[in-house]
Design a protein around this motif. Structure first.
Motif, PDB file in Angstrom:
ATOM      1  N   LYS A  63      31.631   1.621  64.944  1.00  0.00           N
ATOM      2  CA  LYS A  63      32.367   2.893  64.982  1.00  0.00           C
ATOM      3  C   LYS A  63      33.633   2.723  65.817  1.00  0.00           C
ATOM      4  N   THR A  64      33.586   1.885  66.846  1.00  0.00           N
ATOM      5  CA  THR A  64      34.764   1.595  67.666  1.00  0.00           C
ATOM      6  C   THR A  64      35.817   0.868  66.828  1.00  0.00           C
ATOM      7  N   GLN A  65      35.363  -0.071  66.005  1.00  0.00           N
ATOM      8  CA  GLN A  65      36.279  -0.877  65.203  1.00  0.00           C
ATOM      9  C   GLN A  65      36.749  -0.160  63.948  1.00  0.00           C
ATOM     10  N   TYR A  66      35.885   0.696  63.391  1.00  0.00           N
ATOM     11  CA  TYR A  66      36.206   1.415  62.147  1.00  0.00           C
ATOM     12  C   TYR A  66      35.926   2.909  62.343  1.00  0.00           C
ATOM     13  N   PRO A  67      36.888   3.665  62.887  1.00  0.00           N
ATOM     14  CA  PRO A  67      36.649   5.087  63.160  1.00  0.00           C
ATOM     15  C   PRO A  67      36.255   5.890  61.919  1.00  0.00           C
ATOM     16  N   GLU A  68      36.652   5.448  60.747  1.00  0.00           N
ATOM     17  CA  GLU A  68      36.325   6.175  59.512  1.00  0.00           C
ATOM     18  C   GLU A  68      34.899   5.881  59.020  1.00  0.00           C
ATOM     19  N   LEU A  69      34.187   5.007  59.715  1.00  0.00           N
ATOM     20  CA  LEU A  69      32.819   4.654  59.337  1.00  0.00           C
ATOM     21  C   LEU A  69      31.924   5.890  59.361  1.00  0.00           C
TER      22      LEU A  69
END
Length: 144
Positions: A63-69
């Motif tokens: 979630k930190t790396q891909y906020p749209e996850l």
């Protein structure tokens, strides 16, 4: 000379010897906490902090790396091997293979793949703490 003058120093010596020469714990199950660190949307919290630093958490947390996850269509972690450090019995290397597929709320593929990670774990007082993460391991070779 009192008996306490003999007992207390020997107790301190035994305690220090045990900490310095702690024997290898045969198995450390880090998979559940690693998986939680990868998938949690709650951020670095009290469940994770006893096991790793915030820096390592940020490397793991998707979630930190891909906020749209929004969710994982696949998340699989497999422990491949654990090995005790030859020079320090308190250090254990844990090799993991991961397979993951990340999707947004519309089920669009964001990222994914598979790879290998090596966690360096410090054992102290029968607890463990991840002190290093090597990722990606470009070529995995089984320990001999």
């Amino acid at each position: 000379m009192s008996i306490f003058n003999l007992i207390i120093p020997s107790t301190i010596f035994i305690t220090q010897f045990r900490e310095a020469n702690q024997s290898y714990i045969s198995y450390i199950n880090i998979i559940p906490i690693i998986k939680y660190a990868i998938i949690t949307k709650d951020g670095y919290d009290e469940k994770i902090s006893p096991y790793m630093s915030e820096e390592i958490f940020k490397k793991l947390n998707q979630k930190t790396q891909y906020p749209e996850l929004d969710h994982f269509s696949t998340i699989e972690l497999t422990e491949l091997h654990q090995k005790q450090d030859e020079n320090d019995s308190r250090i254990i290397y844990v090799d993991i293979r991961y397979i993951k597929s990340l999707e947004d709320k519309h089920n669009n593929h964001i990222s994914g793949g598979q790879g290998y990670q090596q966690f360096t774990v410090l054992i102290k007082n029968n607890d463990w703490y991840i002190i290093n993460l090597v990722e990606p391991l470009t070529s995995y070779q089984f320990w001999k």
